[in-house]
Design a protein around this motif. Structure first.
Motif, PDB file in Angstrom:
ATOM      1  N   ASP A 144      44.350   8.100   9.030  1.00  0.00           N
ATOM      2  CA  ASP A 144      44.885   6.740   9.002  1.00  0.00           C
ATOM      3  C   ASP A 144      44.707   6.103   7.620  1.00  0.00           C
ATOM      4  O   ASP A 144      44.422   4.916   7.500  1.00  0.00           O
ATOM      5  CB  ASP A 144      44.216   5.894  10.084  1.00  0.00           C
ATOM      6  CG  ASP A 144      45.011   4.622  10.407  1.00  0.00           C
ATOM      7  OD1 ASP A 144      46.230   4.594  10.160  1.00  0.00           O
ATOM      8  OD2 ASP A 144      44.394   3.660  10.907  1.00  0.00           O
TER       9      ASP A 144
ATOM     10  N   LYS B 231      36.158   3.737  11.055  1.00  0.00           N
ATOM     11  CA  LYS B 231      36.515   4.995  11.728  1.00  0.00           C
ATOM     12  C   LYS B 231      35.304   5.914  11.720  1.00  0.00           C
ATOM     13  O   LYS B 231      34.605   6.032  10.712  1.00  0.00           O
ATOM     14  CB  LYS B 231      37.663   5.705  11.013  1.00  0.00           C
ATOM     15  CG  LYS B 231      38.880   4.852  10.754  1.00  0.00           C
ATOM     16  CD  LYS B 231      39.755   4.745  11.952  1.00  0.00           C
ATOM     17  CE  LYS B 231      41.050   4.042  11.577  1.00  0.00           C
ATOM     18  NZ  LYS B 231      41.609   3.294  12.658  1.00  0.00           N
TER      19      LYS B 231
ATOM     20  N   ASP C 136      38.200   4.982  16.585  1.00  0.00           N
ATOM     21  CA  ASP C 136      38.433   3.699  15.931  1.00  0.00           C
ATOM     22  C   ASP C 136      37.338   2.755  16.412  1.00  0.00           C
ATOM     23  O   ASP C 136      37.377   2.263  17.546  1.00  0.00           O
ATOM     24  CB  ASP C 136      39.818   3.172  16.290  1.00  0.00           C
ATOM     25  CG  ASP C 136      40.164   1.874  15.577  1.00  0.00           C
ATOM     26  OD1 ASP C 136      39.248   1.229  15.013  1.00  0.00           O
ATOM     27  OD2 ASP C 136      41.341   1.499  15.595  1.00  0.00           O
TER      28      ASP C 136
END
Length: 139
Positions: free
Chosen positions: A19, A54, A74
């Motif tokens: 991400d 994260k 997350d």
């Protein structure tokens, strides 16, 4: 065949889990933990990296830009992190819970367990606040 290997933790993930987080340097916390498998409930030793909300895990502590994370949580979506020795019947155990699931981990010592709980707890507070701000703007 790939699903079978994935269930055993042997196949690389098919998607990029980063991400955009550069997990290979400047971690807020990193170290070895035991993690219970999602499909096969055995305990496996994994290298964990906490960065920018994260929590990533890898097969090796040799993490580079080309490393493939085996999984990620997350932290901003987590509701709690707390000790779980009584739940899993293992010393130095803790759990990380979202509204959908709970993952269990085992640290090498009581001190390591407390350090991970504190680090993840701080990350939950930091990243859940920014999530709430985004929700207010999108409301």
């Amino acid at each position: 065949m790939n699903n079978f290997l994935s269930a055993l933790g042997l196949a690389p993930p098919a998607v990029d889990l980063s991400d955009g987080v550069e997990f290979w340097h400047g971690a807020e916390r990193s170290g070895w933990l035991m993690k219970q498998g999602d499909v096969i409930k055995t305990w496996r030793r994994r290298w964990f990296v906490l960065k920018q909300g994260k929590l990533f895990w890898f097969l090796s502590d040799k993490v580079a830009a080309t490393s493939a994370a085996r999984g990620v949580v997350d932290v901003g979506k987590c509701l709690s992190v707390k000790g779980a020795e009584d739940v899993i019947n293992k010393a130095h155990g803790f759990e990380l819970s979202t509204s959908a699931e709970t993952k269990y981990f085992i640290a090498d010592s009581s001190k390591e367990k407390e350090e991970w709980i504190n680090s993840i707890g701080r990350a939950i507070v930091r990243h859940s606040n920014s999530l709430q701000d985004e929700e207010l703007y999108n409301y």
